[in-house]
Design a protein around this motif. Structure first.
Motif, PDB file in Angstrom:
ATOM      1  N   ILE A   1       0.720  -1.236  -0.033  1.00 10.71           N
ATOM      2  CA  ILE A   1       0.049   0.106  -0.072  1.00 10.71           C
ATOM      3  C   ILE A   1       0.744   1.058   0.065  1.00 10.71           C
TER       4      ILE A   1
ATOM      5  N   LYS B   1       0.457   4.810  -0.004  1.00 12.10           N
ATOM      6  CA  LYS B   1      -0.235   6.168  -0.125  1.00 12.10           C
ATOM      7  C   LYS B   1       0.360   6.681   1.435  1.00 12.10           C
TER       8      LYS B   1
ATOM      9  N   ALA C   1      -2.964   0.019  12.396  1.00 14.84           N
ATOM     10  CA  ALA C   1      -3.696  -0.751  11.576  1.00 14.84           C
ATOM     11  C   ALA C   1      -5.171  -0.563  12.223  1.00 14.84           C
TER      12      ALA C   1
ATOM     13  N   ASP D   1     -11.344   5.322   3.669  1.00 17.71           N
ATOM     14  CA  ASP D   1     -11.525   6.722   3.899  1.00 17.71           C
ATOM     15  C   ASP D   1     -13.073   6.961   4.268  1.00 17.71           C
TER      16      ASP D   1
ATOM     17  N   SER E   1       2.911  -1.899   3.708  1.00 11.15           N
ATOM     18  CA  SER E   1       2.788  -0.753   3.151  1.00 11.15           C
ATOM     19  C   SER E   1       4.252   0.076   3.451  1.00 11.15           C
TER      20      SER E   1
ATOM     21  N   GLY F   1      -7.878  -1.165   7.798  1.00 15.89           N
ATOM     22  CA  GLY F   1      -6.821  -1.493   7.899  1.00 15.89           C
ATOM     23  C   GLY F   1      -6.364  -2.787   8.937  1.00 15.89           C
TER      24      GLY F   1
ATOM     25  N   SER G   1      -2.278   0.669   7.758  1.00 16.56           N
ATOM     26  CA  SER G   1      -3.416   1.695   6.963  1.00 16.56           C
ATOM     27  C   SER G   1      -4.307   2.248   8.044  1.00 16.56           C
TER      28      SER G   1
ATOM     29  N   TYR H   1      -0.530   7.564   6.149  1.00 17.49           N
ATOM     30  CA  TYR H   1      -1.373   6.687   6.825  1.00 17.49           C
ATOM     31  C   TYR H   1      -2.203   5.701   5.957  1.00 17.49           C
ATOM     32  N   ASN H   2      -1.817   5.573   4.626  1.00 21.02           N
ATOM     33  CA  ASN H   2      -2.178   4.552   3.784  1.00 21.02           C
ATOM     34  C   ASN H   2      -3.567   4.439   3.961  1.00 21.02           C
ATOM     35  N   VAL H   3      -4.357   5.486   3.708  1.00 28.00           N
ATOM     36  CA  VAL H   3      -5.806   5.286   4.006  1.00 28.00           C
ATOM     37  C   VAL H   3      -6.280   4.430   2.514  1.00 28.00           C
ATOM     38  N   LEU H   4      -7.367   3.731   2.713  1.00 25.53           N
ATOM     39  CA  LEU H   4      -7.791   2.947   1.688  1.00 25.53           C
ATOM     40  C   LEU H   4      -9.175   3.741   0.958  1.00 25.53           C
ATOM     41  N   ASP H   5      -9.012   4.111  -0.009  1.00 26.45           N
ATOM     42  CA  ASP H   5     -10.115   4.860  -0.686  1.00 26.45           C
ATOM     43  C   ASP H   5     -10.545   4.011  -1.898  1.00 26.45           C
TER      44      ASP H   5
END
Length: 255
Positions: A19, A21, A103, A65, A54, A107, A61, A24-28
């Motif tokens: 991952i 991003k 996590a 989002d 990540s 996450g 993560s 914070y590697n936020v999942l969008d």
């Protein structure tokens, strides 16, 4: 396909999905679509293990989002988010979450859904959704199987975070590694599985999944059938036994 929000690499019978991003590697939704695409590609690979990690040390993560939970996006968000778990569930080889930092929420679900979990000592893990008056569907489904009921209730209904030692003590992590040695220790841990017969690992994982919720009298015939009619017909099973008797290292064909 080139990816914007993830990285994908394969080396020495191990896949690495990262991952990408930070911090914070936020999942969008766009990222999760990339993850699903990568998992579709990885399903066709002959691997022993997939490592999901990540970029950065701050968070594996921090979850999905929050803006993707709004009424106009939530249907698509659930479809692509749950698509990740459907794909992971279909992978025949081992999955491992390499978790540094936070996590949380989605996450946490992604990490705990993997077969194995290696965590850094700066771990902060939890399901805070209840604090927003919602619940985490995947965690609700999986943690009720993974944990004693009272622990699962505490994690999901309390919404509090847990550190690395607490996660390990609950059985949510296989190994705790100091952050400064994380990559080195992870590499050594992954090698345990890349040295094995890939075909034997796959049949063994299949056996785990088929019998884990069965009582003994129902599970034993399933295990016997897999052992006699699938495992023992592998070329690697024959090679493993032969190499032991000949006192030499096995040469795997992963078939």
């Amino acid at each position: 396909m080139s990816y914007k929000f993830i990285k994908l690499d394969v080396q020495d019978r191990a896949g690495f999905l990262t991952i990408n991003k930070p911090p914070y590697n936020v999942l969008d939704i766009p990222m999760m679509k990339e993850i699903n695409n990568a998992l579709d590609k990885l399903k066709e690979k002959d691997l022993n293990i997939l490592v999901i990690g990540s970029e950065g040390d701050k968070a594996f993560s921090a979850g999905v989002d929050v803006s993707d939970h709004t009424e106009d996006k939530v249907d698509e968000m659930i479809e692509v988010f749950h698509g990740i778990f459907k794909r992971l569930n279909e992978l025949p080889y081992i999955t491992l979450a390499a978790v540094k930092g936070a996590a949380l929420g989605g996450g946490c679900e992604l990490a705990l859904f993997c077969d194995l979990v290696v965590v850094a000592d700066n771990l902060k893990i939890g399901q805070p959704e209840i604090k927003l008056a919602v619940f985490p569907p995947i965690a609700l489904l999986m943690l009720s199987k993974m944990l004693p009921e009272k622990r699962a209730f505490e994690l999901i209904l309390g919404g509090e975070n847990f550190n690395a030692q607490q996660a390990y003590d609950m059985g949510l992590a296989n190994k705790i590694v100091s952050l400064d040695k994380f990559d080195e220790e992870l590499k050594s841990y992954v090698k345990i599985f890349t040295k094995m017969s890939g075909s034997a690992l796959k049949v063994t994982k299949e056996a785990f999944k088929k019998v884990r919720n069965l009582p003994f009298n129902e599970g034993l015939p399933v295990i016997e059938d897999l052992y006699m009619n699938k495992l023992m017909k592998l070329a690697d099973a024959e090679e493993g036994l032969k190499s032991f008797m000949e006192k030499r290292k096995p040469v795997w064909t992963h078939k």
